[in-house]
Design an enzyme around this catalytic site. Structure first.
Site, PDB file in Angstrom:
ATOM      1  N   ASP A 117       0.723  -1.366  -0.015  1.00  0.00           N
ATOM      2  CA  ASP A 117       0.216  -0.018   0.024  1.00  0.00           C
ATOM      3  C   ASP A 117       0.789   1.381   0.128  1.00  0.00           C
ATOM      4  OD1 ASP A 117      -3.267   0.740   0.507  1.00  0.00           O
ATOM      5  OD2 ASP A 117      -2.038   2.050   1.707  1.00  0.00           O
ATOM      6  N   ASP A 258      -8.271  -7.234  -5.137  1.00  0.00           N
ATOM      7  CA  ASP A 258      -7.945  -5.842  -4.370  1.00  0.00           C
ATOM      8  C   ASP A 258      -8.936  -4.906  -5.190  1.00  0.00           C
ATOM      9  OD1 ASP A 258      -7.157  -3.339  -3.690  1.00  0.00           O
ATOM     10  OD2 ASP A 258      -5.177  -4.211  -3.109  1.00  0.00           O
ATOM     11  N   HIS A 286      -6.863  -7.078  -0.944  1.00  0.00           N
ATOM     12  CA  HIS A 286      -5.709  -6.050  -0.716  1.00  0.00           C
ATOM     13  C   HIS A 286      -4.675  -6.698   0.529  1.00  0.00           C
ATOM     14  CE1 HIS A 286      -3.797  -2.178  -0.217  1.00  0.00           C
ATOM     15  NE2 HIS A 286      -4.287  -2.015   1.187  1.00  0.00           N
TER      16      HIS A 286
END
Length: 306
Positions: A117, A258, A286
């Site tokens: 991320d 995701d 994710h």
């Protein structure tokens, strides 16, 4: 949770360490010995995400996993104490790693960078400051380049992003109800397999009240969607750094379910790093280290061993 009292954290048997800068304490883990592996979480996560990987690696590697300021067990400053920008995150990481090299016998080179991320732009922008320090890269559902979909927000993401960034309701959802982090730990949003109740509680525990959730909100506000955004130049620095990894060992671990870091993002990574070893998990979301840890952790362990 108040102050630095530690909540119950299953699977997280690590000693907390602290680094103080500008009067603010940053929490980090420093486990094991050997070549350093730096693990950078994103939003709305913290170093708890890395628990299984640290346990698997700390017999052979020195595992360093900081909590970004305002997240995890780090201090939770207000906006008057901290800017909550990509630039400030990179400065924080630079200060911590500089401390580890100068004061705690970490090497100047030979680091492995593991990013998820927001860890992608933070980590690659940091690596840009220190050419040659990072010898290997592990990429998990992240980006370190402008969105390959283009400067316009994808239609499916426009309503939630507008709500979270532009409205008072979004502010209430972030700060009062902690909705962003709560949804990220539920299927089908951040995970595809339901987390055990105590694990989900551990992910949410550090942000136990509204005053502790500002960093989660500000990370969303700081997403650089187009040129002119304050964080755009650093995103471009991160992108430029990627070229240096074209001939270095890279592993990509990717959850295909995701909603944000989608297959086009994966395709962009594979285009930029065509020699990378890729492990793609069609049923993972994710938080790929939660959904696919039984395959992904051994893959990363083998990659670093070889």
């Amino acid at each position: 949770m108040s102050g630095h009292t530690r909540p119950r954290l299953p699977g997280y048997p690590f000693r907390s360490r602290w680094f103080t800068r500008d009067g603010l304490r940053r929490h980090y883990l420093d486990e094991g010995g050997g070549a350093p592996v730096l693990m950078l979480h994103g939003n709305p996560s913290w170093s708890y995400l890395w628990r299984r990987l640290i346990v698997a690696l700390r017999g052979e590697h020195r595992c360093v996993a900081p909590d970004h300021l305002g997240m995890g067990l780090s201090d939770k400053p207000g906006a008057d104490r901290y800017p909550f920008t990509l630039a400030s995150r990179v400065d924080d990481l630079d200060a911590l790693t500089g401390h580890l090299i100068a004061e705690r016998a970490a090497p100047d080179r030979g680091w492995t960078l593991v990013v998820h991320d927001w860890g992608g732009p933070i980590g690659l922008a940091w690596a840009a400051r220190h050419p040659g320090r990072v010898s290997r890269l592990v990429v998990l559902n992240t980006a370190a380049f402008p969105d390959p979909h283009g400067p316009r927000v994808r239609p499916a993401l426009r309503p939630p992003l507008w709500l979270l960034r532009e409205t008072r309701l979004g502010e209430r959802l972030f700060l009062r109800h902690h909705a962003f982090a709560r949804l990220a730990t539920l299927p089908p949003f951040g995970v595809r397999r339901r987390l055990p109740a105590d694990v989900r509680a551990a992910f949410l525990a550090p942000d136990d009240r509204a005053g502790h959730r500002l960093a989660v909100q500000r990370f969303v506000h700081d997403i650089p969607l187009r040129p002119g955004h304050p964080s755009w130049p650093l995103l471009l620095q991160a992108e430029e750094t990627l070229a240096a990894f074209a001939d270095r060992p890279v592993l990509i671990g990717w959850g295909l379910r995701d909603p944000v870091f989608d297959p086009l993002m994966l395709r962009e990574w594979r285009h930029r790093l065509p020699r990378a070893q890729a492990h793609v998990f069609p049923r993972a979301g994710h938080y790929v280290l939660e959904d696919a840890h039984d395959e992904l952790v051994p893959a990363i362990t083998g990659f670093l061993r070889n």
